[in-house]
Motif scaffolding. Structure first.
Motif, short mmCIF file in Angstrom:
data_model
loop_
_atom_site.label_atom_id
_atom_site.label_comp_id
_atom_site.label_asym_id
_atom_site.label_seq_id
_atom_site.Cartn_x
_atom_site.Cartn_y
_atom_site.Cartn_z
N UNK A 1 0.82 -1.20 0.00
CA UNK A 1 0.00 0.00 0.00
C UNK A 1 0.86 1.26 0.00
N UNK A 2 1.91 1.26 0.80
CA UNK A 2 2.76 2.44 0.90
C UNK A 2 3.63 2.64 -0.33
N UNK A 3 3.68 1.66 -1.21
CA UNK A 3 4.44 1.82 -2.45
C UNK A 3 3.69 2.69 -3.46
N UNK A 4 2.41 2.93 -3.21
CA UNK A 4 1.60 3.73 -4.12
C UNK A 4 1.76 5.21 -3.80
N UNK A 5 1.89 6.01 -4.83
CA UNK A 5 2.18 7.44 -4.69
C UNK A 5 1.12 8.15 -3.83
N UNK A 6 1.61 8.92 -2.88
CA UNK A 6 0.74 9.73 -2.04
C UNK A 6 0.21 9.04 -0.80
N UNK A 7 0.38 7.72 -0.71
CA UNK A 7 -0.20 7.00 0.43
C UNK A 7 0.51 7.27 1.74
N UNK A 8 1.83 7.48 1.71
CA UNK A 8 2.55 7.78 2.94
C UNK A 8 2.13 9.15 3.47
N UNK A 9 2.03 10.13 2.58
CA UNK A 9 1.61 11.48 2.99
C UNK A 9 0.20 11.45 3.59
N UNK A 10 -0.69 10.70 2.95
CA UNK A 10 -2.06 10.57 3.44
C UNK A 10 -2.08 9.89 4.81
N UNK A 11 -1.25 8.87 4.95
CA UNK A 11 -1.15 8.14 6.21
C UNK A 11 -0.73 9.06 7.34
N UNK A 12 0.27 9.90 7.10
CA UNK A 12 0.76 10.82 8.13
C UNK A 12 -0.34 11.79 8.55
N UNK A 13 -1.04 12.36 7.57
CA UNK A 13 -2.11 13.31 7.87
C UNK A 13 -3.20 12.67 8.73
N UNK A 14 -3.56 11.44 8.41
CA UNK A 14 -4.63 10.76 9.15
C UNK A 14 -4.16 10.36 10.55
N UNK A 15 -2.89 10.01 10.68
CA UNK A 15 -2.35 9.70 12.00
C UNK A 15 -2.34 10.95 12.89
#
Length: 218
Positions: A166-180
């Motif tokens: 999942x984290x290999x997909x573009x933008x998912x890490x940034x989205x994850x941080x915001x939601x955390x």
């Protein structure tokens, strides 16, 4: 046959950790054979500690033994991947229910903040995936349920493998941080229904990301 005691075998654990990181990162692919001699030479040891490491990884669900082929990286079917993620959602939803009953543990909340700071400053996807798991483990411990926590812990390595996709997909890490960040905010304000809703949406998105990746591969 006597059982293998790995509790004090530092070398076997070190080799197992090395192989697990290669699997989680995708350097070792599903179906790929684990070559004992390769790791024995790399660590300057006999094959016995490597076999013990493979035994450990078999227990963890990262490796399987196939007749006439030996130890290979375990692959998960699309259905099994979705099952893992659904189980994760159910366990974390139950954890949030217990947190609502018991209250927010401020020590675990402080640990979540510390982990989030690390997540913001990491560029390595594999390390981010591991920190993400540690972040979510704080919630499981906050539930004060040994059953919930231990069940989740047993799924650690398969979940790490899937989440890394999942984290290999573009933008998912940034989205994850915001939601955390938002999750921590709701927990601090004791807005636990909002926190539970956000967590569920956050986890459902992981499933959608994996589905998109599967469709691209097809």
């Amino acid at each position: 046959m006597s059982s293998i005691d790995l509790s004090n075998n530092a070398l076997s654990n070190k080799i197992a950790d090395h192989i697990s990181k290669q699997i989680i990162s995708g350097d070792l692919k599903p179906g790929e054979k684990i070559v004992e001699n390769f790791y024995a030479e790399e660590y300057g040891t006999s094959r016995a500690p490597v076999r013990e490491a493979i035994f450990l990884l078999t227990i963890e669900g990262l490796v399987e033994r196939i007749p006439r082929k030996g130890a290979v990286v375990r692959g998960y079917t699309e259905s099994e991947i979705y099952d893992l993620l659904e189980i994760r959602i159910n366990l974390e939803s139950l954890a949030m229910k217990r947190i609502t009953e018991n209250g927010v543990d401020l020590n675990e909340l402080a640990e979540m903040k510390k982990i989030l700071t690390q997540m913001k400053n990491i560029n390595d996807r594999e390390r981010y995936t591991q920190l993400n798991h540690s972040f979510h483990m704080c919630l499981l411990r906050m539930s004060e349920s040994e059953i919930i926590k231990n069940t989740y812990t047993r799924l650690e390595y398969p979940l790490l493998t899937v989440q890394n996709l999942s984290f290999s997909m573009e933008g998912n890490i940034e989205k994850s941080i915001q939601e955390h960040e938002k999750l921590i905010e709701w927990l601090e304000k004791n807005q636990l229904e909002k926190a539970a809703s956000l967590l569920n949406t956050h986890n459902q998105y992981v499933i959608e990301s994996i589905k998109k990746r599967m469709l691209k591969k097809q």
